[in-house]
Design an enzyme around this catalytic site. Sequence first.
Site, PDB file in Angstrom:
ATOM      1  N   LYS A  72       0.804  -1.227   0.000  1.00  0.00           N
ATOM      2  CA  LYS A  72       0.000   0.000   0.000  1.00  0.00           C
ATOM      3  C   LYS A  72       0.843   1.286   0.000  1.00  0.00           C
ATOM      4  O   LYS A  72       0.485   2.263  -0.642  1.00  0.00           O
ATOM      5  CB  LYS A  72      -0.954   0.010   1.205  1.00  0.00           C
ATOM      6  CG  LYS A  72      -2.128  -0.948   1.053  1.00  0.00           C
ATOM      7  CD  LYS A  72      -3.072  -0.805   2.235  1.00  0.00           C
ATOM      8  CE  LYS A  72      -4.276  -1.722   2.088  1.00  0.00           C
ATOM      9  NZ  LYS A  72      -5.260  -1.516   3.153  1.00  0.00           N
ATOM     10  N   ASP A 109     -10.141   2.960   2.140  1.00  0.00           N
ATOM     11  CA  ASP A 109     -10.287   2.260   3.428  1.00  0.00           C
ATOM     12  C   ASP A 109     -11.083   3.097   4.435  1.00  0.00           C
ATOM     13  O   ASP A 109     -11.864   2.558   5.224  1.00  0.00           O
ATOM     14  CB  ASP A 109      -8.910   1.917   4.028  1.00  0.00           C
ATOM     15  CG  ASP A 109      -8.291   0.680   3.393  1.00  0.00           C
ATOM     16  OD1 ASP A 109      -9.049  -0.128   2.810  1.00  0.00           O
ATOM     17  OD2 ASP A 109      -7.067   0.529   3.469  1.00  0.00           O
TER      18      ASP A 109
END
Length: 285
Positions: A72, A109
């Site tokens: 990420k 997220d």
Amino acid sequence: MSGISGATRLAAVVGRPVRHSLSPLIHNAWLAAAGIDGAYLALSPSEEGFPHLVEGLRGSSLAGINVTLPFKEAALAAADVASTRAQLAGAANLLLFAEDGSVQADNTDGQGLLGAFASQASGFDPAAAPVVILGAGGAARGAAAAFVLAGAPKVRLVNRTKGRAEAIAHALGEAVSAHAWSELPGLLDDAGALVNATSLGLEGQAPLEIELDPLPASAPVMDMVYRPLTTRLLEDAAGAGHPVVDGLEMLILQAAPSFEAFFGQAPPAGVDVRALALAALEQDA
Ligand code: NDP
């Protein structure tokens, strides 16, 4: 998915390992229900290979990728432009490959996290009271960024290694404070929510056992861990009367904006991806 042709719109999740990712199940169920000529794959490059993969996909026929552990942070670094929320999170879980060859980074997220609260703890207002987050890894930083953007008056990061929490607080500004684990009891009595963003409670790890008594009963307790779905923390919280929010809901709700970005429409209603994901989790256990 009736069959892949040259016209099929493609997307993928990229992680290592990627074998147990639920993202292909979720996205392909939505694609099938919406009747879209699309497919969602799973790719697992080597750690060194990830930046090369992104370079090679510039301007390609792949609409984009979701990115999971351990890529990420590298995904954010590989992009040409990044949304504010990805920059604040210090990580991207979504890369989009534009026709002009550019790579755009985003992080959904936070939408998944706040969406999970909205769906499982109705009436919760992230801006109403301080939020306590356990952990200081990538998940904790993303959650802290989401709560800061949602107007939380204070985000208290509590971590075994306090220095990691301090680094996040430094990056996110004065709305975030850093604390050692021993300070936890004194941080809960005016909190509006508690989030576990450590890996404690994950299958094969020790359970997270904390004293919830000081936390107001109206404050929701969320566990980002979803293997198992009902962790010890959520069991204890439900027993003490707290609304509980699970990590699977977050996973599904972070996937929805990615689906829309890849395939041009919101996920179709009428397909119970939560039930599909639960069945897959049970099969894996
Ligand atoms: P990291 O490995 O980056 O961070 C792990 C965190 O857990 C650190 O804060 C670490 O503390 C803490 N920790 C680990 N072991 C212990 C222990 N024995 N005692 C106290 N603290 C401990 O992981 P991530 O941030 O990427 O992920 C954290 C969790 O969130 C994982 O379970 C992951 O599956 C879940 N997650 C769920 C998502 C969802 O959609 N539901 C999305 C993203 C993550 P220290 O710094 O001291 O080592």
